[in-house]
Motif scaffolding. Structure first.
Motif, short mmCIF file in Angstrom:
data_model
loop_
_atom_site.label_atom_id
_atom_site.label_comp_id
_atom_site.label_asym_id
_atom_site.label_seq_id
_atom_site.Cartn_x
_atom_site.Cartn_y
_atom_site.Cartn_z
N ASP A 1 -15.33 2.41 5.59
CA ASP A 1 -16.78 2.38 5.37
C ASP A 1 -17.21 0.93 5.23
N GLY A 2 -18.14 0.50 6.06
CA GLY A 2 -18.73 -0.82 5.93
C GLY A 2 -20.14 -0.68 5.39
N ILE A 3 -20.41 -1.28 4.23
CA ILE A 3 -21.70 -1.12 3.57
C ILE A 3 -22.28 -2.48 3.24
N ASP A 4 -23.55 -2.66 3.52
CA ASP A 4 -24.25 -3.89 3.14
C ASP A 4 -25.66 -3.54 2.71
N PHE A 5 -26.21 -4.36 1.80
CA PHE A 5 -27.57 -4.12 1.31
C PHE A 5 -28.61 -4.38 2.38
N LEU B 1 0.82 -1.21 0.00
CA LEU B 1 0.00 0.00 0.00
C LEU B 1 0.86 1.26 0.00
N HIS B 2 0.51 2.19 -0.88
CA HIS B 2 1.16 3.50 -0.87
C HIS B 2 0.55 4.38 0.23
N HIS B 3 -0.75 4.20 0.46
CA HIS B 3 -1.46 4.98 1.47
C HIS B 3 -2.41 4.06 2.24
N THR B 4 -2.72 4.44 3.45
CA THR B 4 -3.69 3.68 4.25
C THR B 4 -4.74 4.65 4.80
N HIS B 5 -5.23 5.51 3.90
CA HIS B 5 -6.21 6.51 4.33
C HIS B 5 -7.61 5.93 4.46
N ARG B 6 -8.09 5.29 3.36
CA ARG B 6 -9.50 4.89 3.33
C ARG B 6 -9.65 3.49 2.75
N ALA B 7 -10.57 2.73 3.36
CA ALA B 7 -10.92 1.41 2.83
C ALA B 7 -12.43 1.26 2.83
N ASN C 1 -12.50 7.37 -3.47
CA ASN C 1 -11.13 7.66 -3.03
C ASN C 1 -10.61 6.63 -2.02
N TYR C 2 -10.83 5.35 -2.35
CA TYR C 2 -10.38 4.29 -1.46
C TYR C 2 -9.03 3.74 -1.89
N ASP C 3 -8.19 3.47 -0.90
CA ASP C 3 -6.92 2.80 -1.16
C ASP C 3 -7.11 1.30 -1.30
N LEU C 4 -8.19 0.79 -0.74
CA LEU C 4 -8.52 -0.64 -0.87
C LEU C 4 -10.03 -0.82 -0.80
N VAL C 5 -10.56 -1.62 -1.70
CA VAL C 5 -11.95 -2.06 -1.64
C VAL C 5 -11.95 -3.56 -1.42
N TYR C 6 -12.63 -3.98 -0.36
CA TYR C 6 -12.67 -5.39 0.03
C TYR C 6 -14.10 -5.89 -0.16
N ALA C 7 -14.30 -6.83 -1.07
CA ALA C 7 -15.63 -7.35 -1.39
C ALA C 7 -15.65 -8.85 -1.10
N SER C 8 -16.17 -9.21 0.05
CA SER C 8 -16.10 -10.60 0.50
C SER C 8 -17.43 -11.32 0.28
N ASN C 9 -17.36 -12.42 -0.47
CA ASN C 9 -18.54 -13.26 -0.73
C ASN C 9 -19.73 -12.43 -1.20
N LEU C 10 -19.43 -11.50 -2.08
CA LEU C 10 -20.45 -10.58 -2.59
C LEU C 10 -20.82 -10.86 -4.04
N LEU C 11 -19.82 -11.16 -4.85
CA LEU C 11 -19.95 -11.16 -6.30
C LEU C 11 -21.11 -12.01 -6.80
N ASP C 12 -21.22 -13.24 -6.27
CA ASP C 12 -22.23 -14.16 -6.78
C ASP C 12 -23.60 -13.95 -6.13
N ARG C 13 -23.76 -12.83 -5.42
CA ARG C 13 -25.07 -12.48 -4.87
C ARG C 13 -25.57 -11.15 -5.43
N LEU C 14 -24.88 -10.63 -6.46
CA LEU C 14 -25.29 -9.39 -7.09
C LEU C 14 -26.19 -9.66 -8.29
N GLU D 1 -11.30 -5.41 11.25
CA GLU D 1 -9.94 -5.83 10.93
C GLU D 1 -9.24 -4.80 10.03
N LEU D 2 -9.98 -4.28 9.06
CA LEU D 2 -9.40 -3.27 8.17
C LEU D 2 -9.08 -1.98 8.93
N ALA D 3 -9.88 -1.69 9.96
CA ALA D 3 -9.65 -0.47 10.74
C ALA D 3 -8.36 -0.53 11.54
#
Length: 704
Positions: free
Chosen positions: A529-533, A501-507, A596-609, A520-522
């Motif tokens: 930002d933690g977002i769920d439908f 990582l170059h920066h650890t500002h936002r995930a 403006n995220y340095d990392l986007v973490y999408a866990s077990n999401l893809l096959d439920r979209l 864990e990311l915090a």
């Protein structure tokens, strides 16, 4: 006196003998409610006023003008009753109102509001779409909660709620932005207030909760059952009038912190309030601001304040009279409500200042009397001691799973009885509406004299018992099974081993479920930002974040359960609280501020979209240059979640196997390079002896 058609102000019965007549009743309720709502906005005489922040803790009025229309489309789309959106941009921007979790959750920089005319044109499109849907939808009687007609009733009752909340905001606009209308005329009767009296009420056991087979629409928090044992008490005959509350103001009530709760003191310091919000002092005189006008303070009208002010008055009065004065509980108010033996929509004559049947304002506190009590219903809402929670057996409606659950945090208190502008569901005895204690509505209070501790009236189940939610809480925060590491902890750890990582500002933890990976990311990032439908999942994460503890039950066998508890201290997350923000959202239609995220973490999401390519093609713009996209998925594609023509892989293309990794590569390669592929196993506990063992593939991508 004002006059509005009852189709706009009363609930439609779910029962009946004629489907044709019921369809006509639904159509009339939809159209008339829609027209009354637009009539309220017609009081605004210039477009600029739609964009003013009349209430700092609310959106500008342009949001509410669009919101009730968007609600219909979003719910019909979610229920798969319609195939296409009318305006995806509007249906995201106007979808979600203010999160009331702090004094001010709004940032104007996040919103580029459309013109009033564009919103009005959109409303016209929605009205036509919904009207056509009502004409053609399947309809059987009685209407049940999984019927399409229930969605229409949901939209009608939702707009009626916003009719009321919007009127509170309009009441705070400068008078120069409004043009009074005879259709919204206030009461003109005013004078000295009657001296309040105490009326003895016999206590008894009472059971609250709406039955599933009731004949009127209900919101989720009304259903279930809860028993209470109420002791004898005394109640004020009248709502507290402006005159009675003026004594508290003159006695320095707003300056004496000893009468205020800790929350109340914080609110006083924030607002510097010296008197009720709708009182105006000018040239030594006290005036009251009504919807579109001012008048000399009507001493015999009910005072309109928030719950913190009502509570402080009770503490002041208790000190002055050396009596156990407090606000009534929901159960105590329900006993008072039984003194009125009629209810909407069945009543022939409205027995109080409600349903817009008399005035577009409050009126004298002694105008409507029944069995020795005045204003059992109507005039203004009545604040209670009771923080809202679900009754035993509470269940969310799948098309509106965040109507009530965000308020089950101990910070939202119930109001009962309705106000002059309450309509439909708001006026029925079982209705349950709650707001943060610092919020203003057309709300006042009456007081009771009782030595009974409100907490002793009932015992609420404080453990989360919903099976699916409890299963995910255990999956995220519970024990490890069969030596398989915790999926959330291990997933974050595994991805961090592969990236630089170059920066650890936002995930962004998108599809965060009940939130473990966000914590864990915090540990690594400054903000997460933690977002769920699912609002149900987000509420669990938020509850743990705010309260520091989460309790739940997990099944062992049959009806037997095990009680579990997790705390931020035990998890090592105590110091991370200020770095995380949980919110509900759609991964395929995120708001602009999530970027403006340095990392986007999408866990077990893809096959439920519903459309994973939409997510993949839009997420790149939300990641900084050199940032990372990390995804895990077992690739269990199901048409229940994703139409087959939207599957990324697991299909034949030109006769050859085409995997999800192939689809990911084809979609992401213009913007990302693949850094690593890993296998991440996980175990979900169902019962003491039944588990799911699955392996997700983790792919790590770096933005070019």
């Amino acid at each position: 006196m004002v006059h509005f058609p009852t189709a706009a102000t009363r609930s439609v019965l779910l029962t009946g003998s004629s489907e044709q007549a019921k369809r006509q009743a639904l159509k009339a309720a939809f159209n008339q409610t829609w027209e009354v709502y637009e009539s309220l906005f017609s009081l605004i005489n210039n477009h600029q006023a739609f964009y003013k922040k009349a209430e700092p803790l609310r959106h500008p009025l342009i949001f509410y003008f669009g919101h009730t229309a968007v609600f219909y489309i979003n719910k019909l789309k979610l229920g798969k009753y319609i195939d296409r959106r009318l305006n995806a941009h509007f249906e995201s921007m106007f979808a979600i109102g203010v999160d009331e979790m702090s004094w001010d959750d709004l940032n104007d920089a996040h919103y580029d509001w459309p013109s009033v005319d564009d919103v009005r044109n959109y409303r016209d499109q929605v009205k036509s779409t919904v009207s056509q849907f009502i004409d053609t939808m399947p309809l059987s009687l009685p209407i049940k909660e999984d019927d399409p007609a229930w969605v229409i009733l949901m939209g009608i009752e939702h707009e009626r709620i916003h009719l009321e909340t919007t009127s509170v905001i309009i009441r705070q606009l400068p008078l120069s932005d409004l043009t009074p209308s005879p259709q919204w005329a206030p009461c003109e009767e005013a004078g000295d207030a009657p001296e309040n009296q105490l009326i003895a009420i016999s206590g008894r056991k009472i059971t609250l909760g709406k039955q599933v087979g009731a004949d009127t629409y209900g919101w989720d928090n009304e259903y279930g059952v809860q028993q209470y044992k109420v002791d004898d008490f005394k109640t004020s005959k009248y709502l507290v009038s402006n005159q009675e509350f003026l004594e508290f103001v003159k006695d320095g009530g707003y300056q004496q912190e000893r009468y205020w709760s800790e929350e109340g003191v914080a609110w006083l310091q924030y607002t510097q309030a010296q008197m009720p919000r709708f009182w105006v002092e000018r040239d030594g005189l006290l005036l009251q601001r009504n919807l579109c006008s001012e008048m000399p303070l009507p001493l015999n009208w009910p005072v309109e304040i928030n719950q913190l002010e009502a509570k402080a008055f009770c503490n002041w009065k208790a000190d002055k009279e050396q009596l156990p004065v407090r606000l009534p509980t929901e159960a105590e108010w329900s006993l008072l409500r039984q003194c009125l033996n009629t209810a909407s929509p069945a009543w022939q004559e409205v027995p109080g200042n409600t349903e817009l049947a008399y005035f577009a304002s409050s009126c004298p506190v002694d105008r409507f009397e029944h069995n020795g009590l005045c204003d059992i219903i109507g005039n203004v809402w009545q604040w209670t001691e009771t923080a809202i929670d679900g009754f035993q057996g509470f269940k969310v409606h799948p098309l509106y799973d965040d109507f009530s659950t965000p308020t089950f945090d101990g910070k939202h208190n119930l109001m009962k009885g309705g106000s002059w502008i309450s309509t439909g569901n708001e006026t029925i005895p079982e209705s349950r509406y709650a707001f943060r204690r610092h919020f203003y509505q057309h709300a006042g209070f009456r007081y009771v004299i009782s030595k009974q501790d409100p907490e002793s009236m009932t015992h609420l189940n404080i453990y989360e018992t919903n099976e699916l939610i409890a299963q995910y809480l255990e999956f995220h925060y519970g024990n490890q099974y069969f030596n398989v590491p915790n999926f959330c902890v291990n997933g974050v750890s595994q991805c961090m081993q592969e990236i630089s990582l170059h920066h650890t500002h936002r995930a962004l933890d998108i599809g965060c479920s009940v939130g473990r990976a966000s914590f864990e990311l915090a540990k690594i990032f400054d903000h997460v930002d933690g977002i769920d439908f699912s609002a149900r999942f987000i509420q669990q994460a938020y509850s743990l974040l705010e309260q520091g503890e989460k309790r739940y039950t997990i099944p062992t066998e049959g009806d037997l359960v095990e009680f579990k508890s997790v705390t931020l201290n035990d998890l090592g997350y105590r110091n991370l609280k200020d770095k995380i923000h949980f919110s509900q959202g759609d991964a395929c239609n995120l708001k602009p501020q999530f970027s403006n995220y340095d990392l986007v973490y999408a866990s077990n999401l893809l096959d439920r979209l519903a459309d994973p390519i939409v997510f993949l093609t839009s997420i790149a713009d939300r990641i900084t240059e050199g940032g990372y996209l990390v995804m895990t998925s077992p690739y269990t594609w199901l048409e229940e979640y994703t139409p087959k023509d939207k599957w990324l892989g697991g299909i034949k293309v030109n006769g050859e196997n085409f995997t999800t990794l192939d689809g990911l590569t084809e979609t992401l390669i213009p913007h990302f390079e693949l850094i690593a592929v890993k296998e991440i196993p996980f175990v979900i506990r169902e019962t003491k002896r039944k588990f799911q063992h699955t392996v997700s593939e983790m792919t790590i991508w770096r933005k070019r």
